[in-house]
Enzyme design. Structure first.
Site, mmCIF file in Angstrom:
data_model
loop_
_atom_site.group_PDB
_atom_site.id
_atom_site.type_symbol
_atom_site.label_atom_id
_atom_site.label_comp_id
_atom_site.label_asym_id
_atom_site.label_seq_id
_atom_site.Cartn_x
_atom_site.Cartn_y
_atom_site.Cartn_z
ATOM 1 C CG ASN A 5 -1.759 1.206 1.384
ATOM 2 O OD1 ASN A 5 -1.783 2.057 0.496
ATOM 3 N ND2 ASN A 5 -2.462 1.310 2.494
ATOM 4 C CD GLU A 21 -2.793 5.528 6.955
ATOM 5 O OE1 GLU A 21 -2.749 5.495 5.717
ATOM 6 O OE2 GLU A 21 -1.866 5.105 7.677
ATOM 7 C CD GLU A 49 -3.178 -2.385 7.461
ATOM 8 O OE1 GLU A 49 -2.169 -2.730 6.838
ATOM 9 O OE2 GLU A 49 -3.676 -1.249 7.356
ATOM 10 C CB SER A 105 5.700 -1.761 11.765
ATOM 11 O OG SER A 105 5.300 -0.431 12.048
ATOM 12 N N GLY A 142 5.092 1.352 4.534
ATOM 13 C CA GLY A 142 6.399 1.972 4.304
ATOM 14 C C GLY A 142 7.396 1.103 3.559
HETATM 15 P P1 13P Z 1 3.292 0.460 7.596
HETATM 16 O O1 13P Z 1 3.794 -0.829 7.014
HETATM 17 O O2 13P Z 1 3.983 1.676 7.072
HETATM 18 O O3 13P Z 1 3.225 0.409 9.092
HETATM 19 O O4 13P Z 1 1.768 0.612 7.085
HETATM 20 C C1 13P Z 1 0.896 -0.439 7.218
HETATM 21 C C2 13P Z 1 -0.344 -0.134 6.474
HETATM 22 O O5 13P Z 1 -1.135 0.699 6.881
HETATM 23 C C3 13P Z 1 -0.589 -0.850 5.214
HETATM 24 O O6 13P Z 1 -1.876 -0.616 4.739
#
Ligand code: 13P
Length: 271
Positions: free
Chosen positions: A9, A98, A183, A229, A251
């Site tokens: 993502n 989000e 998540e 993460s 990320g």
């Molecule tokens: P991170 O891997 O940056 O923590 O993000 C996870 C995420 O929200 C994937 O949709």
């Protein structure tokens, strides 16, 4: 049998030139290594067609990060399922924390009024899920608790409530083919990964919620990813757990080397 699925993502990252370099790098670094697992990337809307064209003929598919539940009309700023399909998408992420206005990294200037902008709720997630399925997209339905909800001991009830609400009026056949992503909001973008045993346990809560609604056979077929993460150094531990069928990577999916390493960490795990 459940095939491991690794999704990147990209969130609100990568203008077209950056998307092009990332995908070209990813093609080199994953060459011949995407057969055993399902792999997709979810670029921002503006890069979808470019990324879909660049990935044509590879094993890597493309997904949207969100969608609106109407096919077309006077809905300024929204993107529909047919538009995502037209742009080359096979998948779509629905109900990510989000767009639900739930952030892992503190956003001090996001007052309640500002947070209302993000707007997704259990009801809109359900509408979006119906729209995605009607449009022929493969949805990834996200659920997750905030730190405050976890600290209050409400993790399992939040997860089962979000999962149940998302599935309103979804048939057993549709549910069996769904992909869920657990998540934990507090683990997103924070570097704080949920301990693998606990991530596996909560992915199991998603599965048992599906089982309570549709029976064990449907629950055995649905796939549940973990996200928050995920990095090359924790991917093997997470992905080898019985209830974790893949990863939704934020990320680390912006670095071709890291994303390729996570894909490579997913052994032929048919669970
Ligand atoms: P991170 O891997 O940056 O923590 O993000 C996870 C995420 O929200 C994937 O949709």
């Amino acid at each position: 049998m459940r095939k491991t699925i690794i999704a990147g993502n990209w969130k609100m990252n990568c203008i077209r030139s950056e998307a092009k370099s990332l995908v070209e790098d990813l093609k080199v670094k994953t060459a011949g290594n995407t057969d055993a697992v399902d792999v997709l990337v979810c670029p921002p809307f503006t890069s979808l067609t470019l990324v879909a064209e660049l990935l044509e003929g590879t094993g890597i598919k493309v997904g949207g990060q969100n969608l609106f539940w109407k096919d077309k009309g006077a809905y300024t700023g929204q993107i529909s399922a047919p538009m995502l399909v037209d742009a080359g998408c096979e998948y779509v992420v629905i109900g990510h924390s989000e767009p639900r206005g739930r952030f892992g990294v503190a956003e001090p200037d996001f007052t309640p009024e500002i947070l209302a902008f993000f707007g997704d709720s259990d009801a809109t997630v359900n509408r979006k899920l119906h729209a995605a399925l009607k449009g022929g997209l493969k949805p990834i339905v996200c659920v997750g608790e905030t730190l405050a909800e976890r600290q209050a001991g409400n993790t399992d009830s939040v997860i089962s409530t979000q999962t149940t609400a998302a599935l309103k009026d979804i048939t057993a056949e549709q549910a069996a083919n769904l992909i869920f992503a657990y998540e934990p909001v507090w683990a997103i973008g924070t570097g704080e990964v949920c301990e693998a045993g606990e991530a596996d346990r909560v992915c199991g809560v998603v599965r048992s919620t599906v089982a309570a609604l549709y029976g064990p056979e449907v629950a055995e077929q649905a796939r549940v990813q973990y996200g928050g993460s995920v990095k090359p150094d924790n991917a093997v531990d997470l992905l080898s757990r019985p209830n974790i069928d893949g990863a939704l990577v934020g990320g680390a999916s912006l670095k071709a080397t890291d994303f390729a390493a996570i894909i490579a960490a997913a052994p032929e795990l048919q669970k």
